[in-house]
Each structure stands twice: as C-alpha cells, then as structure tokens.
Enzyme design. Structure first.
Site: not given
Length: 396
Positions: A66, A89-90, A92, A122, A165-166, A199, A244, A295
């Site tokens: 994001n 790792k960015p 995908e 991932g 950080e979720l 988030c 998605e 969320e």
C-alpha cells in the site's frame, strides 16, 4: 546471604531513579509507604560498567504494497543507521518501486551487500527470510495472519528478533461537543485516504447520539467526489490494488447490507474499467456485523451511535486490534481520559493520521509488537551489551 540481600537492594529503583554513580556515595533507601529510611547503600567504586548498543546483523525487511516507497525507507533507514545490513522483500504487487530504489542506492555508492532486494511471493521469498538462520531480525508490515507465520518461523529457526506492524480496526470517537466540521473532515480523511488502503484507517466511527444524524448527513455529502485516474489533478480516488482486494471489499459491503446496516451512499463498483469502488457510507451499524469486526482495507465508512462514556470505551476496545484511535472533543479532561483508556499504540485528539518520524509507531494486541520510528524504533535494531571492568585501584 548478605551478598544476595544487597544485590537485591541494588536492583530496586531508589526513589524511582536509577543511581549509576561510582563515586562511593551513600544513598538512602526509603519505604514508599511511610517514607521512613530503611537503610543506606554505598556504590561500589571498584568496577567501571558501561553499555554498548551494537548492530543486530542481517535484517530481513518485508514490506506491504500500500505504501511501497514510504515503507521501503521506513524499514531500511533505522537498520542502516544502526550499522546493520538489510534484505528487503517488497510485496509481489509492487516490486518495481523497491528495484528502482535499489538502482539509486547503487548509484549513491553503497557498498555491495549492504542493501539487498529480493522480489518474490510471501510463501517462498518471505518464508525463506523468516526461516533463514543467517537473518538476525525480521521487520514486517502487513496482515496479522502473516505476522503470526513470521513469529512462528522465528521460533522454529534461530529466535530472530521480530518487529510486527499489523492490521487495525481503529475507533474514531466523536463527542457532541466537538467541532463538527473538523470531526467530519478528519473522519473522512482518516478512512477514505488512499482508497481506504491504510492500516490506521478510522473504520469504526462512534458518534454521540445528539449529533449522530447530522454527522451522517455531512459524511454522505463529503463522500461525493471524483474517481478515476489518480494521476489527474481533478481525481480524488483511484483504483484498489488488484482484483482480489476489489472483490473482498465488495463482498464485505454486501455483508453489511445483509446484516442490516443502512447503505447511505456508494456500495458498488464505479465505471467499467479498473478496480474502482464508489465511496461507501453505512449508518445504523452494530458491533456484531462483519464490517465492524473485519479489516476492510477499502473506501467503506461505518458510523455507529453511542450514548455514554463508559459504553463507548468498552465498545472501542472490543476488538482484537489496537493500532490507532482518535477522539474528538473540546473537553480536555475527557480527551485525556480516553487517551489513557483506549487500547491503541497511537491516540489522536481532534485530529487523525498526524504522524512524524520522531514519534514511535506500533500496535497493541494483534496489531503487532515493538515500535518503529523515533528513538524507540532505533533501539529495535541494536543489541545491548553490558561491559564491566575491574578497576585495580580506586583513583577518585
């Protein structure tokens, strides 16, 4: 026995302070209940002790889609400042931003191997970083579900340090004494910013009963704006990230209607090209609905009604998340009460999404652990080592 007792006494906060002098001075220890002196302790001047903050080592940085540029810098800057190397790792969905940053880093003259960028999915690239015995820390921003997998991988490998950080389902509480124009505007920005793909989105809006109807009316009016190509100056909202996510948002909107929420505006796709969704506002929302608990990560605003302070505190905290929260009121005492009562890593008062690099950021509960940014964020990229040296002869 005396040695054990004195060691224990040294470990206690003395008058809520750490005494770190090696001058040989005596310090009084008081009973906090009655302020009577218990004893005196004397600093041992035969040892010199100091601490070192040393780099952790190799830091795996798994970033979301994001905010691909902000998150890239957010992750690598503190790690590099503290002397670590990084493997990024960015997501995908957005690998090109990280790869271009890699080319700029190379052009700037960073030594080879300091910043490494590994695009991939991932379950493959992300899992490889999380399980790798040569990676000493992982910092991840993303979903709670994936955060759990990363913690599990750390436990099954080398107990690497983990910063998470979720997700969030942040409450935004509007009292009747608030400046209504300000509250409506911040509530709108706090939810619809970046197509709702944020988030910290204030997706659970609690409005005090006397102003509820007017707040809903103004929120509907504010949600009328231009959609389309976000590169055009006249456009305020672009596409969701992919098909998605687009379908997930529409499915949750449908669930809100089925469960009895009132759809005030929006509610469906916009146009015949791209993954654009109409700005959507729900009223008459209850705490047991999916749109209240899950969320959404999309342009869907849920507005709920409350009557009392105790009620709204309980409802605001009734979530597995705890990333952010806000309260709008002119009553300072009320604002400070909520700042203490809300179970969230960040609480805003009469504003929303006000952030700076100096302020620590992170969540309570299942919104993650540890903190990023500010001094607290730097500490998470170092190991603390205590060094004690025996002094042969006291010279003070």
């Amino acid at each position: 026995m005396a040695f054990v007792l004195m060691t224990a006494i040294h470990l206690i906060f003395v008058n809520n302070e750490w005494h770190d002098s090696v001058s040989g001075k005596k310090f009084q220890i008081f009973n906090p209940a009655n302020e009577e002196e218990i004893c005196q302790i004397e600093e041992d001047g035969n040892f010199f002790t100091f601490t070192r903050h040393e780099p952790i080592g190799v830091c795996g940085q798994i970033i979301p889609w994001n905010f691909p540029l902000v998150m890239f810098v957010w992750k690598i800057a503190p790690a590099l400042c503290c002397g670590n190397t990084v493997v990024v790792k960015p997501a995908e969905q957005t690998p090109l931003t990280a790869l271009y940053m890699g080319s700029l880093i190379k052009e700037a003259g960073f030594p080879p191997g300091v910043v490494n960028i590994v695009p991939g999915f991932g379950p493959t690239a992300g899992a490889a970083i999380s399980y790798h015995m040569g990676v000493d820390k992982v910092a991840f921003t993303g979903s709670t579900q994936v955060g759990k997998l990363i913690k599990e991988a750390a436990g099954k490998s080398n107990l690497k340090r983990v910063t998470l950080e979720l997700g969030g389902k942040s409450p935004n509480i509007i009292f009747a004494d608030a400046d209504l124009d300000t509250a409506v505007e911040f509530a709108h920005i706090g939810l619809f910013y970046h197509q709702g793909q944020c988030c910290i989105a204030g997706s659970r809006i609690f409005v005090e009963e006397p102003i509820y109807d007017e707040f809903v009316r103004r929120s509907i009016e504010r949600a009328k704006y231009t959609l389309g190509n976000p590169l055009l100056p006249s456009v305020q909202q672009g596409s969701q990230i992919d098909k998605e996510q687009f379908q997930k948002i529409l499915e949750l909107i449908e669930s809100g209607e089925k469960e009895g929420a009132k759809l005030e505006c929006g509610g469906g796709p916009w146009g015949d090209k791209g993954y654009l969704i109409q700005p959507t506002v729900f009223s008459n929302v209850t705490d047991d609905m999916r749109i209240t608990k899950e969320e959404i990560f999309g342009p869907v605003q849920q507005i709920m009604k409350f009557k009392t302070v105790d009620e709204v505190i309980k409802r605001a905290n009734n979530t597995t998340y705890g990333l952010a929260a806000a309260v709008f009121t002119k009553d300072t005492d009320k604002a400070l009460t909520f700042a203490a009562a809300l179970q969230a890593g960040t609480v805003w008062v009469n504003c929303y999404s006000a952030m700076s690099a100096q302020c620590p950021f992170g969540g309570f509960k299942m919104s993650g652990n540890e903190r990023e940014m500010g001094e607290y964020g730097l500490h998470k990229y170092t190991e603390v080592k205590t060094v004690t040296i025996k002094i042969p002869q006291k010279n003070s």
